[in-house]
Design an enzyme around this catalytic site. Structure first.
Site, PDB file in Angstrom:
ATOM      1  N   ARG A 291       6.313  32.079  21.639  1.00 23.71           N
ATOM      2  CA  ARG A 291       7.666  31.556  21.776  1.00 23.71           C
ATOM      3  C   ARG A 291       8.236  31.309  20.390  1.00 23.71           C
ATOM      4  NH1 ARG A 291       7.711  33.590  25.676  1.00 23.71           N
ATOM      5  NH2 ARG A 291       7.742  32.842  27.824  1.00 23.71           N
ATOM      6  N   GLU A 320      17.497  34.328  20.815  1.00 26.00           N
ATOM      7  CA  GLU A 320      17.355  35.771  21.007  1.00 26.00           C
ATOM      8  C   GLU A 320      18.622  36.346  21.626  1.00 26.00           C
ATOM      9  OE1 GLU A 320      13.756  36.530  23.168  1.00 26.00           O
ATOM     10  OE2 GLU A 320      12.478  35.809  21.554  1.00 26.00           O
ATOM     11  N   HIS A 339      11.128  41.198  21.195  1.00 25.80           N
ATOM     12  CA  HIS A 339      10.459  40.598  22.351  1.00 25.80           C
ATOM     13  C   HIS A 339       9.867  41.674  23.267  1.00 25.80           C
ATOM     14  CE1 HIS A 339      10.464  36.645  24.813  1.00 25.80           C
ATOM     15  NE2 HIS A 339       9.404  37.374  25.123  1.00 25.80           N
TER      16      HIS A 339
END
Length: 603
Positions: A291, A320, A339
């Protein structure tokens, strides 16, 4: 069987962060019709009939909202069970508008499921499925308060995330991304991109869960020494794969590489900061596929500039996507990916199937093994307790319907009689179902294992549990369950115990719940359909008289039992009926001279 010992424990219901739950659709609220009959004398209690009715649901398919891209196999599984609405890239306002029409919501990491989502659902939302591991984008406390189960898919993308972590570590160590960009720009600078070897280096895995464990296995295969820090990891599991568990400070001080695999919580937020970077070995290299929020990104830039951190490889960020002019993203010694931890074809399909199965199972009333905000109850315990779960809820519903209007239910005592030891009888599910049975008929709240304790506390309901240990074989988990409501008035006076509480008791016979005691009177009637309870003068012909009235109205009697104090004195007749009698039929029963009071209860 004789009672050998009795142990009592008070339960303080608090809003715990509950960890899995039987879910069921809540029926519309019952409506009560009260019909009073005049007393036949000064010493005769006024006889009253209370009719409680419920309307069943229409049996239509549930609706599942899929808010982010989900693999085709998972969508197909959902479509076989429910109406599926795949709406991607919604604004928060659009999500809040849609959610009131949905029974379940499936998201990935990009959709924020906050309190306003649960408030907007108006109680309809029963399950939130997170397609992946992390649930920091879901407000668990709000989900628990609103009785919404949250499930995730923690296993399907484990290998993909671990592989991506190893790939980033190797690419960072050998400057793969930078060298690739250089060659494509027409350069050939072999000396500029000399890297470091992994073999013989110390890797500190911070967070030794599923992904962290798989990273450790692969790093060992690359010849690295692996240490780990995780306050909850068992040492034997770490030792089994050759990993030493160490303190947080020791991990920072000795590691050549650090790989992060911890959830984002208030404790782990920005756990890597200026202070912790200062404790690291100079030249450390950091990988993060967990994270973004666990790293203070500004502090990481400073650590890179000062040389404390030689390189970083990041798949996740605090925000993000990150800003295009982010100093961290643009740093020459940082390797970044958007990601991609779970982004393999195999993982995407696996996650889709895993979360679809969890959501469908939860909507079907099954306890999900991946629930994150309900107490975990094993499949074995659930199977064994299933008929007792039904009994518990029906006893709660029965007890609260016996309370006279205006009497607030505040004190509930639950007694479990069992031959099993205290630590071999998990009563959390039973307590939740009794709470459900007590609260739902008199409120608009949907209660389940997720929010039962929270709802009880919020409504000032104090529950205590007592366990009576019986002699004999512990083959069955329970002999009886007794529910007592204290400090209330009863609309059916015979339901009061000697000490003045509304008391009902039941047991399971051949897998079927039975009512075995009302107040001080012993009865035996199956808890199916509806029940008529009558207090009467014990005299011949009563069963036939009541049975004839019901038969003339085409009401089928499935069970009848009479409990009495002594011959020719008072008795309680419990009648189980499959059909709902009309008000005229019930009035005829009430007009029988020997019946002093009665109540009709819809279960």
């Amino acid at each position: 069987m004789s009672a050998a010992t009795a142990a009592t424990s008070s339960i303080s219901v608090v809003n715990n962060s509950l960890k899995n739950v039987t879910l069921s659709s809540r029926s519309p609220l019952p409506s009560a019709i009260s019909v009073a009959f005049p007393s036949r004398g000064r010493n005769t209690l006024q006889r009253r009939l209370v009719l409680v009715t419920c309307t069943a649901g229409d049996g239509s398919k549930p609706t599942i909202l899929v808010a982010e891209k989900l693999g085709d196999a998972g969508v197909k599984l959902l479509e076989d069970f429910a109406n599926v609405d795949c709406s991607y890239n919604m604004t928060p306002e659009e999500l809040n508008t849609k959610i009131s029409l949905c029974d379940a919501l499936i998201v990935r990491s990009g959709t924020k499921v906050g309190r306003e989502v649960f408030e907007s659902s108006r109680g309809r939302l029963k399950v939130v499925g997170r397609a992946g591991v992390g649930i920091d984008n879901v407000d668990l406390s709000a989900a628990t308060e609103f009785g919404c189960l949250v499930v995730n898919a923690p296993t399907a993308n484990t290998i993909a995330a671990a592989e991506h972590g190893i790939a980033l570590m190797a690419a960072m160590a050998r400057n793969v991304a930078q060298a690739d960009a250089s060659v494509k720009a027409g350069e050939w600078k072999r000396n500029k991109y000399v890297g470091v070897s992994l073999v013989g280096k110390t890797l500190a895995v911070l967070g030794f869960g599923k992904v962290g464990t798989e990273v450790a296995r692969r790093a060992k295969g690359l010849g690295m020494r692996v240490i780990a820090h995780d306050p909850y990891a068992p040492a034997d599991r770490a030792h089994a794969i050759g990993v030493d568990l160490v303190s947080f400070d020791e991990a920072l001080a000795t590691a050549d590489f650090i790989s992060l695999h911890m959830p984002l919580t208030p404790t782990t937020s920005k756990i890597l900061n200026d202070e912790t970077f200062a404790k690291m070995k100079k030249g450390v290299r950091i990988v993060n596929v967990a994270r973004g929020g666990v790293i203070d990104e500004d502090a990481l830039v400073r650590a890179l500039d000062s040389g404390i951190v030689a390189q970083a490889a990041l798949d996740v960020f605090t925000k993000e996507p990150p800003a295009k002019d982010s100093k961290l993203v643009q740093h020459e010694r940082v390797t970044v990916t958007p990601h991609l931890g779970a982004s393999t074809m195999e993982a995407q399909e696996g996650v889709a199937i895993e979360i679809a199965e969890a959501v469908v199972g939860a909507l079907n009333g099954e306890l999900a093994a991946t629930a994150v905000n309900a107490p975990m109850v094993s499949a074995e315990v659930l199977t064994e307790l299933k008929p007792y779960v039904i009994l518990a809820e029906k006893l709660g519903r029965l007890a609260v319907q016996l309370v006279a209007g205006g009497s607030g239910v505040k004190n509930v005592k639950i007694t479990y009689a069992s031959s099993r030891a205290t630590d071999d009888l998990d009563t959390r599910l039973l307590r939740a179902m009794i709470t459900k049975g007590i609260i739902e008929p008199i409120s608009d709240v949907f209660v389940n294992l997720v929010n039962a304790d929270f709802t009880a506390k919020k409504r000032g309901l104090r529950l205590s549990e007592e366990r009576v240990l019986l002699d004999g074989s512990p083959e069955s988990p329970l002999e009886t369950i007794t529910v007592q409501l204290g400090n209330v008035e009863s609309k059916f006076a015979s339901a009061l115990s000697e000490s003045g509480e509304v008391r009902v008791e039941g047991r399971v016979k051949d897998g079927i719940p039975h009512l075995t005691k009302v107040g001080s009177f012993e009865v035996d009637v199956t808890l199916e359909g509806s029940i008529i309870l009558c207090r009467q003068v014990d005299q011949p012909g009563m069963i036939g008289t009541v049975g004839s009235i019901l038969g003339e109205s085409n009401v089928n009697v499935n069970f009848m039992s009479v409990g009495r104090i002594a011959p020719r004195k008072q008795a309680i007749m419990a009648i189980g009926v499959d059909d709902q009698p009309t008000k005229d039929t019930l009035k005829k029963i009430g007009e029988i001279p020997a019946i002093e009071e009665f109540v009709f209860l819809k279960l």
